[in-house]
Design a protein around this motif. Sequence first.
Motif, PDB file in Angstrom:
ATOM      1  N   ALA A   1       6.202  -8.931   4.469  1.00 16.36           N
ATOM      2  CA  ALA A   1       6.688  -7.672   3.895  1.00 16.36           C
ATOM      3  C   ALA A   1       6.580  -6.574   4.944  1.00 16.36           C
ATOM      4  CB  ALA A   1       5.859  -7.303   2.668  1.00 16.36           C
ATOM      5  N   PRO A   2       7.511  -5.625   4.938  1.00 18.50           N
ATOM      6  CA  PRO A   2       7.439  -4.535   5.911  1.00 18.50           C
ATOM      7  C   PRO A   2       6.140  -3.756   5.770  1.00 18.50           C
ATOM      8  CG  PRO A   2       8.999  -4.032   4.149  1.00 18.50           C
ATOM      9  CD  PRO A   2       8.628  -5.459   4.001  1.00 18.50           C
ATOM     10  N   MET A   3       5.545  -3.381   6.915  1.00 13.63           N
ATOM     11  CA  MET A   3       4.258  -2.700   6.909  1.00 13.63           C
ATOM     12  C   MET A   3       4.419  -1.295   6.331  1.00 13.63           C
ATOM     13  SD  MET A   3       1.611  -2.310  10.080  1.00 13.63           S
ATOM     14  CE  MET A   3       2.756  -1.346  11.058  1.00 13.63           C
ATOM     15  N   LYS A   4       3.495  -0.935   5.456  1.00  9.75           N
ATOM     16  CA  LYS A   4       3.553   0.372   4.814  1.00  9.75           C
ATOM     17  C   LYS A   4       3.181   1.476   5.796  1.00  9.75           C
ATOM     18  CE  LYS A   4       2.709  -0.881   0.010  1.00  9.75           C
ATOM     19  NZ  LYS A   4       1.904  -0.606  -1.192  1.00  9.75           N
ATOM     20  N   GLU A   5       3.683   2.663   5.501  1.00  6.93           N
ATOM     21  CA  GLU A   5       3.304   3.827   6.294  1.00  6.93           C
ATOM     22  C   GLU A   5       1.823   4.142   6.062  1.00  6.93           C
ATOM     23  OE1 GLU A   5       5.021   5.549   8.436  1.00  6.93           O
ATOM     24  OE2 GLU A   5       6.915   4.467   8.202  1.00  6.93           O
ATOM     25  N   PHE A   6       1.198   4.695   7.096  1.00  7.34           N
ATOM     26  CA  PHE A   6      -0.228   4.997   6.996  1.00  7.34           C
ATOM     27  C   PHE A   6      -0.523   5.949   5.836  1.00  7.34           C
ATOM     28  CE2 PHE A   6      -3.645   7.981   7.916  1.00  7.34           C
ATOM     29  CZ  PHE A   6      -4.716   7.118   8.046  1.00  7.34           C
ATOM     30  N   LYS A   7       0.283   6.990   5.690  1.00  2.00           N
ATOM     31  CA  LYS A   7       0.027   7.977   4.639  1.00  2.00           C
ATOM     32  C   LYS A   7       0.136   7.355   3.246  1.00  2.00           C
ATOM     33  CE  LYS A   7       3.176  10.792   6.219  1.00  2.00           C
ATOM     34  NZ  LYS A   7       4.056  11.978   6.331  1.00  2.00           N
ATOM     35  N   ASP A   8       1.132   6.471   3.056  1.00  2.00           N
ATOM     36  CA  ASP A   8       1.289   5.810   1.755  1.00  2.00           C
ATOM     37  C   ASP A   8       0.107   4.893   1.472  1.00  2.00           C
ATOM     38  OD1 ASP A   8       3.712   7.082   1.476  1.00  2.00           O
ATOM     39  OD2 ASP A   8       4.852   5.417   2.327  1.00  2.00           O
ATOM     40  N   LEU A   9      -0.314   4.170   2.498  1.00  2.29           N
ATOM     41  CA  LEU A   9      -1.435   3.244   2.329  1.00  2.29           C
ATOM     42  C   LEU A   9      -2.728   3.989   2.011  1.00  2.29           C
ATOM     43  CD1 LEU A   9      -2.067   0.189   2.567  1.00  2.29           C
ATOM     44  CD2 LEU A   9      -2.769   0.623   4.904  1.00  2.29           C
ATOM     45  N   ALA A  10      -2.967   5.078   2.723  1.00  3.93           N
ATOM     46  CA  ALA A  10      -4.187   5.860   2.504  1.00  3.93           C
ATOM     47  C   ALA A  10      -4.205   6.485   1.118  1.00  3.93           C
ATOM     48  CB  ALA A  10      -4.304   6.939   3.578  1.00  3.93           C
ATOM     49  N   SER A  11      -3.032   6.900   0.627  1.00  4.66           N
ATOM     50  CA  SER A  11      -2.965   7.519  -0.700  1.00  4.66           C
ATOM     51  C   SER A  11      -3.154   6.491  -1.805  1.00  4.66           C
ATOM     52  CB  SER A  11      -1.607   8.219  -0.870  1.00  4.66           C
ATOM     53  OG  SER A  11      -1.444   9.237   0.091  1.00  4.66           O
ATOM     54  N   GLU A  12      -2.608   5.266  -1.598  1.00  5.53           N
ATOM     55  CA  GLU A  12      -2.684   4.228  -2.623  1.00  5.53           C
ATOM     56  C   GLU A  12      -4.076   3.620  -2.724  1.00  5.53           C
ATOM     57  OE1 GLU A  12       0.251   1.339  -1.751  1.00  5.53           O
ATOM     58  OE2 GLU A  12       1.955   2.665  -2.112  1.00  5.53           O
ATOM     59  N   ARG A  13      -4.710   3.376  -1.575  1.00  8.06           N
ATOM     60  CA  ARG A  13      -5.964   2.631  -1.571  1.00  8.06           C
ATOM     61  C   ARG A  13      -7.200   3.497  -1.821  1.00  8.06           C
ATOM     62  NH1 ARG A  13      -5.640  -2.699  -0.159  1.00  8.06           N
ATOM     63  NH2 ARG A  13      -3.487  -3.350  -0.486  1.00  8.06           N
ATOM     64  N   LEU A  14      -7.097   4.799  -1.614  1.00  6.99           N
ATOM     65  CA  LEU A  14      -8.261   5.662  -1.815  1.00  6.99           C
ATOM     66  C   LEU A  14      -7.946   6.721  -2.869  1.00  6.99           C
ATOM     67  CD1 LEU A  14      -9.402   6.152   1.886  1.00  6.99           C
ATOM     68  CD2 LEU A  14     -10.417   4.660   0.170  1.00  6.99           C
ATOM     69  N   ASP A  15      -8.855   6.851  -3.831  1.00  9.47           N
ATOM     70  CA  ASP A  15      -8.676   7.820  -4.911  1.00  9.47           C
ATOM     71  C   ASP A  15      -8.756   9.251  -4.362  1.00  9.47           C
ATOM     72  OD1 ASP A  15     -10.036   9.514  -7.312  1.00  9.47           O
ATOM     73  OD2 ASP A  15      -8.779   7.889  -8.093  1.00  9.47           O
ATOM     74  N   LYS A  16      -8.104  10.173  -5.065  1.00 12.20           N
ATOM     75  CA  LYS A  16      -8.086  11.573  -4.638  1.00 12.20           C
ATOM     76  C   LYS A  16      -9.508  12.131  -4.546  1.00 12.20           C
ATOM     77  CE  LYS A  16      -4.820  14.251  -6.149  1.00 12.20           C
ATOM     78  NZ  LYS A  16      -3.992  15.148  -7.011  1.00 12.20           N
ATOM     79  N   ARG A  17     -10.416  11.608  -5.375  1.00 14.32           N
ATOM     80  CA  ARG A  17     -11.794  12.091  -5.343  1.00 14.32           C
ATOM     81  C   ARG A  17     -12.455  11.867  -3.985  1.00 14.32           C
ATOM     82  NH1 ARG A  17     -14.606   9.330 -10.391  1.00 14.32           N
ATOM     83  NH2 ARG A  17     -13.411   7.605  -9.518  1.00 14.32           N
ATOM     84  N   PHE A  18     -12.039  10.807  -3.290  1.00 18.00           N
ATOM     85  CA  PHE A  18     -12.600  10.542  -1.963  1.00 18.00           C
ATOM     86  C   PHE A  18     -12.298  11.711  -1.019  1.00 18.00           C
ATOM     87  CE2 PHE A  18     -11.909   9.029   2.401  1.00 18.00           C
ATOM     88  CZ  PHE A  18     -13.156   8.496   2.689  1.00 18.00           C
ATOM     89  N   TYR A  19     -11.064  12.212  -1.102  1.00 16.60           N
ATOM     90  CA  TYR A  19     -10.675  13.313  -0.233  1.00 16.60           C
ATOM     91  C   TYR A  19     -11.347  14.633  -0.655  1.00 16.60           C
ATOM     92  CZ  TYR A  19      -7.100  10.028   1.240  1.00 16.60           C
ATOM     93  OH  TYR A  19      -6.453   8.922   1.714  1.00 16.60           O
ATOM     94  N   LEU A  20     -11.500  14.803  -1.965  1.00 21.73           N
ATOM     95  CA  LEU A  20     -12.072  16.054  -2.466  1.00 21.73           C
ATOM     96  C   LEU A  20     -13.594  16.078  -2.335  1.00 21.73           C
ATOM     97  CD1 LEU A  20      -9.888  16.501  -5.690  1.00 21.73           C
ATOM     98  CD2 LEU A  20      -9.583  17.637  -3.475  1.00 21.73           C
ATOM     99  N   GLU A  21     -14.245  14.969  -2.710  1.00 17.37           N
ATOM    100  CA  GLU A  21     -15.702  14.942  -2.764  1.00 17.37           C
ATOM    101  C   GLU A  21     -16.333  14.465  -1.455  1.00 17.37           C
ATOM    102  OE1 GLU A  21     -16.802  12.657  -6.171  1.00 17.37           O
ATOM    103  OE2 GLU A  21     -15.612  13.862  -7.562  1.00 17.37           O
ATOM    104  N   ASN A  22     -15.793  13.378  -0.885  1.00 14.90           N
ATOM    105  CA  ASN A  22     -16.401  12.834   0.327  1.00 14.90           C
ATOM    106  C   ASN A  22     -15.985  13.603   1.583  1.00 14.90           C
ATOM    107  OD1 ASN A  22     -16.134  10.517  -1.727  1.00 14.90           O
ATOM    108  ND2 ASN A  22     -17.661   9.741  -0.319  1.00 14.90           N
ATOM    109  N   LEU A  23     -14.701  13.913   1.668  1.00 17.46           N
ATOM    110  CA  LEU A  23     -14.220  14.620   2.856  1.00 17.46           C
ATOM    111  C   LEU A  23     -14.261  16.142   2.693  1.00 17.46           C
ATOM    112  CD1 LEU A  23     -11.161  12.404   3.868  1.00 17.46           C
ATOM    113  CD2 LEU A  23     -13.544  12.193   4.542  1.00 17.46           C
ATOM    114  N   LYS A  24     -14.535  16.605   1.453  1.00 10.80           N
ATOM    115  CA  LYS A  24     -14.647  18.042   1.182  1.00 10.80           C
ATOM    116  C   LYS A  24     -13.360  18.799   1.547  1.00 10.80           C
ATOM    117  CE  LYS A  24     -18.946  17.324   0.093  1.00 10.80           C
ATOM    118  NZ  LYS A  24     -19.357  17.284  -1.327  1.00 10.80           N
ATOM    119  N   LEU A  25     -12.235  18.158   1.240  1.00  9.91           N
ATOM    120  CA  LEU A  25     -10.956  18.810   1.480  1.00  9.91           C
ATOM    121  C   LEU A  25     -10.498  19.541   0.223  1.00  9.91           C
ATOM    122  CD1 LEU A  25      -9.100  15.926   3.356  1.00  9.91           C
ATOM    123  CD2 LEU A  25      -9.963  18.032   4.387  1.00  9.91           C
ATOM    124  N   LYS A  26      -9.691  20.558   0.418  1.00 10.13           N
ATOM    125  CA  LYS A  26      -9.047  21.190  -0.721  1.00 10.13           C
ATOM    126  C   LYS A  26      -7.816  20.361  -1.090  1.00 10.13           C
ATOM    127  CE  LYS A  26     -10.514  25.831   0.706  1.00 10.13           C
ATOM    128  NZ  LYS A  26     -10.075  27.168   1.134  1.00 10.13           N
TER     129      LYS A  26
END
Length: 250
Positions: free
Chosen positions: A174-199
């Motif tokens: 299968a064609p390789m997914k884009e990095f941004k799509d893969l990162a969004s699918e495999r990691l919950d939004k809470r990871f970015y908000l709570e672990n990375l402290k991003l807005k």
Amino acid sequence: MKEKLLSLFLFFTFPFIFSQTIKGKIVFNNYTIPNVEVINSNSKTLTVSDANGRFSIAAKMNDILVFVAKDYEFKRIVINPSILKDKDLNIELVLKAEELKEVVITKMPSIKLSSDANYEQEILDQYGLEKSTYAPKVIGVNMGTIENGIDFMRIGGMIAGLFKKEKEPKKQTAPMKEFKDLASERLDKRFYLENLKLKEDEIALFLDFCDADPKAKETTKNFNVLGLMDFLLEKNIAFKKLASEKNNLK
């Protein structure tokens, strides 16, 4: 002393240097199989199992024996010290996959089926055509050797074909997914908000920042969740530092 050591060395190595008669019985599910061709691919000799499935053939250490029978998958064994010491081998053959469809199985041991039975049948058919071009020289009841004057390179090439691994069909990747799509699918939004402290409005910008790094493609290619998280944590430090410098310039 040297003569004693030499004699002792020859005593132990003699069975492995010179040919011995290998005997045994060929069976399937405890039933004997007659008329199985047993080929020594090293010495170019063959024999055929009798009505009771028994055979005998000359072989030495590291010789390769091939067992070929109609309706059964071919089998090969390499002669080793254990086989040389065994006075009565028990060779188990397996029915070809297409034949198993016609058999009513009541109590069957585990059987490894070939992934491509037609490919094996094609090899056996080729061997049958090649075999018909020569007449084996029979020694005793079962043993035979190929007559002189045969093209051994052609026959050797045919037997070598028996040992080639089955060709696996090409898998469509299968064609390789884009990095941004893969990162969004495999990691919950809470990871970015709570672990990375991003807005929340910084997440998309952060992923674009990560995607610009050549390591992003490598992370996507050799994907695993822990590797992705480590990469994002590393990039988050650089992202925060860049954002801080930008704010100081203001």
